[in-house]
Write a protein that holds these residues in place. Structure first.
Motif, PDB file in Angstrom:
ATOM      1  N   GLU A   1       0.885  -1.166  -0.041  1.00  0.00           N
ATOM      2  CA  GLU A   1      -0.147   0.169   0.026  1.00  0.00           C
ATOM      3  C   GLU A   1       0.862   1.270   0.138  1.00  0.00           C
ATOM      4  O   GLU A   1       0.229   2.392   0.098  1.00  0.00           O
ATOM      5  N   GLY A   2       2.144   0.936  -0.107  1.00  0.00           N
ATOM      6  CA  GLY A   2       3.196   2.223   0.024  1.00  0.00           C
ATOM      7  C   GLY A   2       3.731   2.184   1.105  1.00  0.00           C
ATOM      8  O   GLY A   2       3.793   1.414   2.035  1.00  0.00           O
ATOM      9  N   PRO A   3       4.754   3.193   1.429  1.00  0.00           N
ATOM     10  CA  PRO A   3       5.538   3.158   2.685  1.00  0.00           C
ATOM     11  C   PRO A   3       5.237   3.591   3.778  1.00  0.00           C
ATOM     12  O   PRO A   3       3.882   4.271   3.787  1.00  0.00           O
ATOM     13  N   VAL A   4       5.381   3.005   4.917  1.00  0.00           N
ATOM     14  CA  VAL A   4       4.844   3.229   6.293  1.00  0.00           C
ATOM     15  C   VAL A   4       6.003   3.923   7.130  1.00  0.00           C
ATOM     16  O   VAL A   4       6.890   3.215   7.065  1.00  0.00           O
ATOM     17  N   TYR A   5       5.737   4.901   7.557  1.00  0.00           N
ATOM     18  CA  TYR A   5       7.045   5.758   8.420  1.00  0.00           C
ATOM     19  C   TYR A   5       6.636   5.607   9.777  1.00  0.00           C
ATOM     20  O   TYR A   5       5.526   5.661  10.328  1.00  0.00           O
ATOM     21  N   SER A   6       7.560   5.367  10.636  1.00  0.00           N
ATOM     22  CA  SER A   6       7.642   5.377  12.214  1.00  0.00           C
ATOM     23  C   SER A   6       8.887   6.151  12.676  1.00  0.00           C
ATOM     24  O   SER A   6      10.020   6.020  12.168  1.00  0.00           O
ATOM     25  N   THR A   7       8.769   6.645  13.729  1.00  0.00           N
ATOM     26  CA  THR A   7       9.855   7.402  14.288  1.00  0.00           C
ATOM     27  C   THR A   7      10.496   6.538  15.269  1.00  0.00           C
ATOM     28  O   THR A   7      10.149   5.812  16.020  1.00  0.00           O
ATOM     29  N   VAL A   8      12.147   6.693  14.957  1.00  0.00           N
ATOM     30  CA  VAL A   8      12.895   5.837  15.553  1.00  0.00           C
ATOM     31  C   VAL A   8      13.509   6.600  16.749  1.00  0.00           C
ATOM     32  O   VAL A   8      13.574   6.129  17.845  1.00  0.00           O
ATOM     33  N   ALA A   9      13.652   7.851  16.379  1.00  0.00           N
ATOM     34  CA  ALA A   9      14.399   8.939  17.454  1.00  0.00           C
ATOM     35  C   ALA A   9      13.896  10.327  17.385  1.00  0.00           C
ATOM     36  O   ALA A   9      13.813  10.645  15.850  1.00  0.00           O
ATOM     37  N   SER A  10      13.873  11.215  18.139  1.00  0.00           N
ATOM     38  CA  SER A  10      13.682  12.769  17.897  1.00  0.00           C
ATOM     39  C   SER A  10      14.692  13.392  18.581  1.00  0.00           C
ATOM     40  O   SER A  10      15.357  13.249  19.567  1.00  0.00           O
ATOM     41  N   PHE A  11      15.218  14.428  17.944  1.00  0.00           N
ATOM     42  CA  PHE A  11      16.535  15.281  18.431  1.00  0.00           C
ATOM     43  C   PHE A  11      15.840  16.718  18.329  1.00  0.00           C
ATOM     44  O   PHE A  11      15.596  17.537  17.371  1.00  0.00           O
ATOM     45  N   PRO A  12      15.542  17.174  19.748  1.00  0.00           N
ATOM     46  CA  PRO A  12      14.875  18.513  19.941  1.00  0.00           C
ATOM     47  C   PRO A  12      15.934  19.655  19.376  1.00  0.00           C
ATOM     48  O   PRO A  12      17.070  19.690  19.730  1.00  0.00           O
TER      49      PRO A  12
END
Length: 185
Positions: free
Chosen positions: A172-183
């Motif tokens: 159905e297409g790419p699915v994105y998920s956050t691995v890490a966040s950098f403020p």
């Protein structure tokens, strides 16, 4: 893991992005991106072994610190294509304000990731949100017309972090998920 660094658009801009994509609905040959996953790619990293993840996260955190960019506002507007209006492969939404900060972040990320052995970008950085990919030129004239004539203003969003995002390819297409966040600080 298939990874990239990104600045994600907030959920409240998904509908305006979808509305803009609707303007291209009659252009055959376009595959649209999911407006709920709209983002500015800061650096595409490709397939990365999971054991490199801790070092990559440290490098991205250091890059965000190196850029010394305070939280800022991006105003999304305007249209463009890659690589040219004669040969269109990507249709994109531009950045009307906030491009300088995005570019500083990109350059710091590029420096840190190429130092780790990731391939350097082979093109100049243009902050943008991919709206669609063109798979054949059937609708090229309509795309050219819209890009040349329209100057849409989608909205603005506060940017206060860069994310390391995993892209999982599905039917159905790419699915994105956050691995890490950098403020940003």
């Amino acid at each position: 893991m298939r990874l990239f660094a990104s600045v994600d658009l907030p959920n409240d801009l998904a509908e305006p992005v979808a509305d803009l994509q609707d303007e291209f609905a009659d252009a055959s040959g376009l595959e649209f991106t999911d407006p709920a996953q709209a983002h500015v790619t800061m650096k595409f990293l490709g397939d990365v072994d999971e054991d490199r993840l801790p070092a990559l996260e440290r490098a991205l955190g250091a890059a965000v610190a190196d850029a010394a960019v305070d939280p800022f506002t991006v105003r999304y507007g305007g249209l463009g294509v890659f690589p040219s209006l004669e040969y269109i492969s990507v249709v994109w939404l531009g950045v009307a304000d906030g491009g300088e900060e995005l570019t500083r972040l990109h350059e710091a990320i590029e420096d840190r990731t190429t130092a780790m052995g990731f391939d350097p970008d082979d093109h100049d950085f243009t902050p943008h949100v991919t709206l669609a990919r063109m798979t054949h030129a059937g609708g090229k004239e309509l795309v050219q017309e819209l890009v040349e004539e329209r100057e849409p203003a989608i909205g603005e969003a506060r940017v206060d972090e860069v994310r390391l995002t995993e892209s999982t390819l599905t039917d159905e297409g790419p699915v994105y998920s956050t691995v890490a966040s950098f403020p940003l600080e």
